[in-house]
Design an enzyme around this catalytic site. Structure first.
Site, PDB file in Angstrom:
ATOM      1  N   ASP A 117       0.830  -1.118  -0.006  1.00 40.84           N
ATOM      2  CA  ASP A 117       0.283  -0.111  -0.154  1.00 40.84           C
ATOM      3  C   ASP A 117       0.684   1.359  -0.050  1.00 40.84           C
ATOM      4  OD1 ASP A 117      -2.479   1.542   0.254  1.00 40.84           O
ATOM      5  OD2 ASP A 117      -1.977   1.244   2.564  1.00 40.84           O
ATOM      6  N   HIS A 124      -3.483  13.893   0.723  1.00 43.01           N
ATOM      7  CA  HIS A 124      -3.628  13.334   1.816  1.00 43.01           C
ATOM      8  C   HIS A 124      -2.565  13.382   2.767  1.00 43.01           C
ATOM      9  CE1 HIS A 124      -4.952   9.354   4.247  1.00 43.01           C
ATOM     10  NE2 HIS A 124      -3.162   8.832   3.688  1.00 43.01           N
ATOM     11  N   GLU A 191     -10.387   3.948   3.689  1.00 36.38           N
ATOM     12  CA  GLU A 191      -9.751   4.525   2.622  1.00 36.38           C
ATOM     13  C   GLU A 191     -10.113   4.701   1.889  1.00 36.38           C
ATOM     14  OE1 GLU A 191      -5.478   6.164   5.925  1.00 36.38           O
ATOM     15  OE2 GLU A 191      -5.081   3.921   4.086  1.00 36.38           O
ATOM     16  N   GLU A 193      -8.973   3.652  -2.474  1.00 36.99           N
ATOM     17  CA  GLU A 193      -7.918   3.573  -2.750  1.00 36.99           C
ATOM     18  C   GLU A 193      -8.416   3.090  -4.617  1.00 36.99           C
ATOM     19  OE1 GLU A 193      -4.556   2.585  -0.582  1.00 36.99           O
ATOM     20  OE2 GLU A 193      -4.932   3.135   0.760  1.00 36.99           O
ATOM     21  N   ASP A 225      -8.697   0.442   1.469  1.00 41.85           N
ATOM     22  CA  ASP A 225      -8.428   0.165   2.784  1.00 41.85           C
ATOM     23  C   ASP A 225      -8.619   0.521   4.230  1.00 41.85           C
ATOM     24  OD1 ASP A 225      -5.719  -0.520   4.335  1.00 41.85           O
ATOM     25  OD2 ASP A 225      -4.926   1.191   3.807  1.00 41.85           O
ATOM     26  N   ARG A 229      -7.995   3.672  13.363  1.00 36.52           N
ATOM     27  CA  ARG A 229      -7.119   4.894  13.358  1.00 36.52           C
ATOM     28  C   ARG A 229      -6.318   4.880  14.827  1.00 36.52           C
ATOM     29  NH1 ARG A 229      -5.603   6.281   8.824  1.00 36.52           N
ATOM     30  NH2 ARG A 229      -6.780   6.363   7.270  1.00 36.52           N
ATOM     31  N   GLN A 232      -3.562   1.855  14.776  1.00 31.54           N
ATOM     32  CA  GLN A 232      -2.369   2.992  13.685  1.00 31.54           C
ATOM     33  C   GLN A 232      -1.863   4.008  14.340  1.00 31.54           C
ATOM     34  OE1 GLN A 232      -3.787   4.411  10.407  1.00 31.54           O
ATOM     35  NE2 GLN A 232      -2.029   5.191   9.085  1.00 31.54           N
ATOM     36  N   LYS A 245      -4.362  -1.559   9.904  1.00 32.68           N
ATOM     37  CA  LYS A 245      -4.852  -2.077   8.510  1.00 32.68           C
ATOM     38  C   LYS A 245      -4.581  -3.507   8.292  1.00 32.68           C
ATOM     39  CE  LYS A 245      -2.961   2.792   7.309  1.00 32.68           C
ATOM     40  NZ  LYS A 245      -4.192   3.076   6.191  1.00 32.68           N
ATOM     41  N   THR A 249      -8.917  -5.322   4.272  1.00 32.62           N
ATOM     42  CA  THR A 249      -8.648  -4.523   2.774  1.00 32.62           C
ATOM     43  C   THR A 249      -9.495  -5.088   1.322  1.00 32.62           C
ATOM     44  OG1 THR A 249      -5.887  -4.780   3.092  1.00 32.62           O
ATOM     45  CG2 THR A 249      -7.004  -3.551   0.980  1.00 32.62           C
ATOM     46  N   GLU A 352      -9.534  11.824   7.716  1.00 32.89           N
ATOM     47  CA  GLU A 352      -9.540  13.641   7.120  1.00 32.89           C
ATOM     48  C   GLU A 352     -10.949  14.703   6.364  1.00 32.89           C
ATOM     49  OE1 GLU A 352      -6.620  12.940   3.686  1.00 32.89           O
ATOM     50  OE2 GLU A 352      -7.799  11.676   4.094  1.00 32.89           O
TER      51      GLU A 352
HETATM   52  O1  LIG Z   1       0.690   9.095   7.476  1.00 34.72           O
HETATM   53  C1  LIG Z   1       1.241   8.686   8.481  1.00 34.72           C
HETATM   54  O2  LIG Z   1       1.347   8.159   9.775  1.00 34.72           O
HETATM   55  C2  LIG Z   1       0.080   7.065   8.070  1.00 34.72           C
HETATM   56  C3  LIG Z   1      -0.642   6.957   6.657  1.00 34.72           C
HETATM   57  C4  LIG Z   1      -1.778   6.566   6.686  1.00 34.72           C
HETATM   58  O3  LIG Z   1      -2.676   5.972   7.402  1.00 34.72           O
HETATM   59  C5  LIG Z   1      -1.964   6.741   4.820  1.00 34.72           C
HETATM   60  C6  LIG Z   1      -1.896   5.118   4.354  1.00 34.72           C
HETATM   61  O4  LIG Z   1      -2.282   3.962   4.699  1.00 34.72           O
HETATM   62  C7  LIG Z   1      -1.423   5.175   3.358  1.00 34.72           C
HETATM   63  C8  LIG Z   1      -2.593   5.594   2.679  1.00 34.72           C
HETATM   64  O5  LIG Z   1      -3.299   5.199   2.344  1.00 34.72           O
HETATM   65  O6  LIG Z   1      -2.337   6.784   1.333  1.00 34.72           O
HETATM   66 CA    CA Z   2      -4.432   2.806   2.444  1.00 34.57          CA
HETATM   67 MG    MG Z   3      -5.720  -2.915   5.786  1.00 40.08          MG
END
Ligand SMILES: O=C(O)/C=C/C(=O)CC(=O)CC(=O)O
Ligand code: CA
Ligand code: MG
Length: 405
Positions: A117, A124, A191, A193, A225, A229, A232, A245, A249, A352
């Site tokens: 990914d 973003h 997400e 994508e 995806d 959060r 994460q 994550k 998916t 976002e």
């Molecule tokens: O910037 C970060 O720490 C995390 C970013 C993401 O969660 C985004 C990711 O999975 C990549 C994406 O889909 O653009």
């Molecule tokens: Ca992603």
């Molecule tokens: Mg995922």
């Protein structure tokens, strides 16, 4: 009803012909299908009935043999399919091999090999940078404009559209919590994508250059995806996304071949930093794709992310992914990264859209920050096609099922 007479302007007309895998009611037999309008053609059966040399590639329960066959075979098969579904001389043979879409079950269309990914939308990356790292001097990390950032994900939990997604449990720790807590995620997100599906493999030790993209990549799909959060934010330092994550998916059931998207090719945004030669696409064919995505939560449109705004292209991502000599396998899948445009309602994640839960979305059936149990999220998309007709990219949908308490 005859599928041959698909209405003019239908986004799934003979200019599109995406591939999937289906089964009929009461049967466990899986077949490669090609979508035409609101029908699916049993491609293997058609190839057999017409004595095509591609019958062996198509009469399979997965797209992998076709993916592995490479670009010349992909073009030949597409040319043959176009003839089968348009030439009146084939009508009598082919027509009985169509099934109404509403009568079939669609399956994960290929066996996913490796899953990667990326993080290729500048909008973003800047939004997430501001939310997750508010004290950093720049919302983009210093490497961002020099390489397409990515991570290896979990291919075994890639599921087809329509599969429920169980709310994951895990550790979280807000800055205000004294110690980590354990339990179902309270910040479950999406997400939006685009997923790229690798067909032809490459050899270990041999990087794939930018112009190898079309030789190796068969087509694309929509990809959600799912992201927890809270899990994460606590786990990702310093190695990146992991359990936040890897639980699921989702991908669309239809893979659109690159050959159906020629009219959708566009130049990516102007580069603000000159890339190293292996990523320099200034002399290449346009590497971007003009795909218009719609994000729907419980029937309400919440965002329309424009894929044309992605800074890094899929060809650059492939070149970067293999520049160290890592090989490609048939069925490798890579996600573009969340697609977010510059406008508020073009953002591809609730993180976002709600600014990490601060600004709830006002939906007709109530406020929403992150996802609640029972919520249904659907991504759909289309691209410009020949003669102004759209190319439909299908949809990827999923419902949030409650997690273990
Ligand atoms: O910037 C970060 O720490 C995390 C970013 C993401 O969660 C985004 C990711 O999975 C990549 C994406 O889909 O653009
Ligand atoms: Ca992603
Ligand atoms: Mg995922």
């Amino acid at each position: 009803m005859p599928p041959f007479d698909v209405p003019e302007g239908d986004p799934f007309g003979p200019h599109n012909l995406p591939y999937g895998v289906f089964s009929l009611p009461g049967s466990s037999h899986r077949s490669v299908g090609v979508r035409l309008g609101d029908h699916v053609l049993d491609a293997g059966a058609a190839a057999h009935a017409l004595g095509s040399p591609y019958a062996a590639l198509l009469a399979r329960p997965t797209l992998n043999p076709l993916l592995a066959a490479g670009r010349t075979a992909w073009s030949d098969v597409r040319r043959a399919l176009t003839a089968w579904v348009t030439l009146p001389s084939h009508r009598e043979t082919v027509e009985p091999l169509f099934h109404p879409l509403s009568s079939v079950t669609l399956h994960l269309p290929f066996e996913v090999a490796d899953y990667v990914d990326f993080y290729a939308s500048e909008n973003h990356a800047r939004n997430v940078g501001q939310i997750f790292r508010p004290d950093a001097a720049d919302s983009l990390t210093p490497n961002w404009k020099h390489l397409p950032i990515g991570y290896h994900g979990r291919s075994g939990t890639v599921v087809v559209s329509g599969t429920d997604v169980v709310r994951p449990s895990g550790q979280r720790k807000a800055p205000t919590d004294a110690a980590p807590l354990f339990g179902p995620s309270v910040r479950l997100d999406i997400e939006a994508e685009v997923g790229f599906v690798v067909g032809a493999p490459s050899r270990m030790g041999e990087p794939v250059s930018l112009d190898g993209f079309r030789e190796h990549v068969f087509g694309l799909c929509l990809l959600n995806d799912w992201s927890a959060r809270d899990i994460q934010a606590w786990e990702y330092v310093p190695l990146g996304p992991f359990l936040g994550k890897s639980f699921a998916t989702s991908v669309s059931a239809w893979i659109t071949p690159l050959d159906a998207l020629e009219e959708a090719r566009v130049a990516p945004p102007a580069r603000t930093h000159e890339p190293l030669p292996y990523l320099d696409d200034s002399d290449e064919e346009p590497g971007g794709y003009d795909l218009r995505i719609t994000v729907v939560v419980n029937g309400h449109v919440v965002s329309e992310p424009p894929f044309s705004t992605m800074y890094w292209t899929a060809a650059q991502q492939l070149a970067h992914m293999t520049v160290n000599g890592a090989s490609l396998r048939t069925g490798d899948l890579y996600g573009s990264g969340t697609v977010s445009g510059p406008a508020d309602r073009e953002r591809g994640s609730l993180l976002e859209l709600t600014w990490n839960g601060r600004d709830a979305l006002e939906l007709p059936d109530g406020k929403r920050t992150f996802l609640e149990d029972g919520d249904v999220v659907t991504l759909s998309a289309w691209a410009p096609g020949p003669d102004g007709v759209r190319v439909g990219l299908g949809e990827v949908t999923g419902r949030v099922a409650p997690g273990a308490q």
